[in-house]
Design a protein around this motif. Sequence first.
Motif, PDB file in Angstrom:
ATOM      1  N   LEU A  30      -3.063   9.581  11.412  1.00 61.87           N
ATOM      2  CA  LEU A  30      -3.510  10.706  10.586  1.00 61.87           C
ATOM      3  C   LEU A  30      -2.341  11.514  10.036  1.00 61.87           C
ATOM      4  N   PHE A  31      -1.267  11.607  10.815  1.00 69.48           N
ATOM      5  CA  PHE A  31      -0.111  12.417  10.406  1.00 69.48           C
ATOM      6  C   PHE A  31       1.168  11.597  10.527  1.00 69.48           C
ATOM      7  N   PRO A  32       1.402  10.681   9.574  1.00 70.00           N
ATOM      8  CA  PRO A  32       2.580   9.797   9.662  1.00 70.00           C
ATOM      9  C   PRO A  32       3.912  10.539   9.601  1.00 70.00           C
ATOM     10  N   GLN A  33       3.912  11.773   9.082  1.00 73.19           N
ATOM     11  CA  GLN A  33       5.164  12.519   8.993  1.00 73.19           C
ATOM     12  C   GLN A  33       5.751  12.825  10.371  1.00 73.19           C
ATOM     13  N   ILE A  34       4.918  12.790  11.411  1.00 73.69           N
ATOM     14  CA  ILE A  34       5.434  12.986  12.772  1.00 73.69           C
ATOM     15  C   ILE A  34       6.473  11.923  13.087  1.00 73.69           C
ATOM     16  N   VAL A  35       6.277  10.737  12.553  1.00 75.93           N
ATOM     17  CA  VAL A  35       7.218   9.634  12.766  1.00 75.93           C
ATOM     18  C   VAL A  35       8.281   9.611  11.676  1.00 75.93           C
ATOM     19  N   ILE A  36       7.860   9.778  10.429  1.00 72.74           N
ATOM     20  CA  ILE A  36       8.768   9.589   9.290  1.00 72.74           C
ATOM     21  C   ILE A  36       9.791  10.709   9.171  1.00 72.74           C
ATOM     22  N   ALA A  37       9.360  11.972   9.336  1.00 75.02           N
ATOM     23  CA  ALA A  37      10.260  13.110   9.129  1.00 75.02           C
ATOM     24  C   ALA A  37      11.501  13.066  10.018  1.00 75.02           C
ATOM     25  N   PRO A  38      11.382  12.818  11.331  1.00 72.68           N
ATOM     26  CA  PRO A  38      12.611  12.738  12.151  1.00 72.68           C
ATOM     27  C   PRO A  38      13.550  11.621  11.718  1.00 72.68           C
ATOM     28  N   VAL A  39      13.002  10.491  11.268  1.00 75.24           N
ATOM     29  CA  VAL A  39      13.852   9.393  10.814  1.00 75.24           C
ATOM     30  C   VAL A  39      14.641   9.814   9.578  1.00 75.24           C
ATOM     31  N   VAL A  40      13.954  10.450   8.617  1.00 79.65           N
ATOM     32  CA  VAL A  40      14.627  10.922   7.400  1.00 79.65           C
ATOM     33  C   VAL A  40      15.705  11.937   7.745  1.00 79.65           C
ATOM     34  N   TRP A  41      15.396  12.815   8.702  1.00 78.79           N
ATOM     35  CA  TRP A  41      16.356  13.853   9.082  1.00 78.79           C
ATOM     36  C   TRP A  41      17.583  13.267   9.777  1.00 78.79           C
ATOM     37  N   MET A  42      17.368  12.204  10.550  1.00 79.02           N
ATOM     38  CA  MET A  42      18.476  11.632  11.341  1.00 79.02           C
ATOM     39  C   MET A  42      19.246  10.543  10.595  1.00 79.02           C
ATOM     40  N   ALA A  84       0.817  -1.213   0.000  1.00 79.01           N
ATOM     41  CA  ALA A  84       0.000   0.000   0.000  1.00 79.01           C
ATOM     42  C   ALA A  84       0.853   1.266   0.000  1.00 79.01           C
ATOM     43  N   GLY A  85       2.183   1.114  -0.017  1.00 78.95           N
ATOM     44  CA  GLY A  85       3.074   2.269  -0.041  1.00 78.95           C
ATOM     45  C   GLY A  85       3.396   2.835   1.321  1.00 78.95           C
ATOM     46  N   ILE A  86       3.138   2.076   2.378  1.00 81.49           N
ATOM     47  CA  ILE A  86       3.440   2.535   3.738  1.00 81.49           C
ATOM     48  C   ILE A  86       4.901   2.248   4.059  1.00 81.49           C
ATOM     49  N   ASP A  87       5.594   3.219   4.591  1.00 82.25           N
ATOM     50  CA  ASP A  87       7.008   3.068   4.946  1.00 82.25           C
ATOM     51  C   ASP A  87       7.160   1.932   5.964  1.00 82.25           C
ATOM     52  N   PRO A  88       8.055   0.950   5.705  1.00 78.72           N
ATOM     53  CA  PRO A  88       8.182  -0.188   6.615  1.00 78.72           C
ATOM     54  C   PRO A  88       8.667   0.190   8.008  1.00 78.72           C
TER      55      PRO A  88
END
Length: 430
Positions: free
Chosen positions: A417-429, A355-359
């Motif tokens: 509802l807002f997966p970027q709360i989790v994904i964005a810090p991972v991408v940044w780090m 479904a395109g969800i980040d693992p």
Amino acid sequence: MSPEAQAFVVFSLGMLVLMGVGMNMALALVLTGAGMAYVLGFWDTQLLAQNLVAGVDSFPLLAVPFFILAGELMNSGGISRRIIDMAQAWVGHIRGGLGFVAIGAAVLMASMSGSALADTAALATILLPMMKKEGYPLATSAGLLASGGIIAPIIPPSMPFVIYGVTTNTSISQLFLSGIVPGLIMGVGLLVAWKLLLRRIDLPAGEPLPMRERLRASAKAFWALLMPLIIIGGMKSGVFTPTEAAVVAAFYALVVSLFVHREMKWAEIGPVLVRAAKTTAIVMFLCAGAQVASYMITLADLPAVLSGWLGPLVNSPRLLMAVMMVVLVLIGTALDLTPTILIFGPVMLPIAVKAGIDPVYFGLMFVLNGAIGLITPPVGTVLNVVAGVGRLPLHQVIKGVNPFLAVYVAILALFVLFPQIVIAPVVWMR
């Protein structure tokens, strides 16, 4: 009925019946896996034995016994107590201060051990008698301590992340990074909930300690505070892997306990090793049993069956994630965190990826949901720990945990509802 359908029935009913009669979870997994092998035509005792061995024959899983050992050493060597003493020195005088101490200590200890049970036991052993003495309502206090204990599986280093990463072939380092921000948000959520509850609780404020005493308590906790910096910093810089980080954590806790704090005697090392070995044996037997069931689930192609049921939702990732979280909530009320990861992680992750969800995001959500299950009846392992330590009726602890459980469910919905709360810090780090 096709062999695959029979295997699904054997797995579902087998686990339900065997858990219902109180059988050990690992043994139930082995027996249901054997039953599935029989109906699929793959019955072979050698195959079952090979899968049992394969379930624990993993280098990353070596992190589990060492993180368990690190947690035991922290509790026995005074490291956990110094964290609590420092938190109490700074905020213990505030009205309801012991609750704030519990939350702060829970977050700090979560960054060292990665074990919900170890952290909860340490918090409840030290703080619950103090809260009782100061007139805090026992049910609410016990609920807060239980809720704080489940931050440990989220903030790195986290044993559930190690198990999930090994089981689903997901980067353990990235899973660790994904847990930092959500773990802190969980701590903030508990602070808000406790602050609101204080409106209905009549508690006196105390006298603040002199700055000298606060600094002295902080200095005593220096070596404890240095531990998460070494672990996270070492992994982030590539000095050591998560597995090696577990060894470093255990060795560091041993050295500090023996030679810096000097609260642990050489004679106490043996009992600590025995306790860690017993806990490790339970976890590893679960991993071995789950590998048998997981192998047969793969042969029966049950992920494809589940994918067919959820197929219409693949084009709507948020809705699919919401449905999966609801399913996991129901599973979490019946299974502990580790078997939930071992059984359903490999089944659900391929559907999420399709479904395109980040693992990594899905892994965080999966473990967070399972951690919430630790304070959800009827299993509620962490609830039982607090009830046992505080000698409280379980129903009283369940009543006290409900407000904090509601906060965690709201946080889970926020991350859906807002997966970027989790994904964005991972991408940044990264």
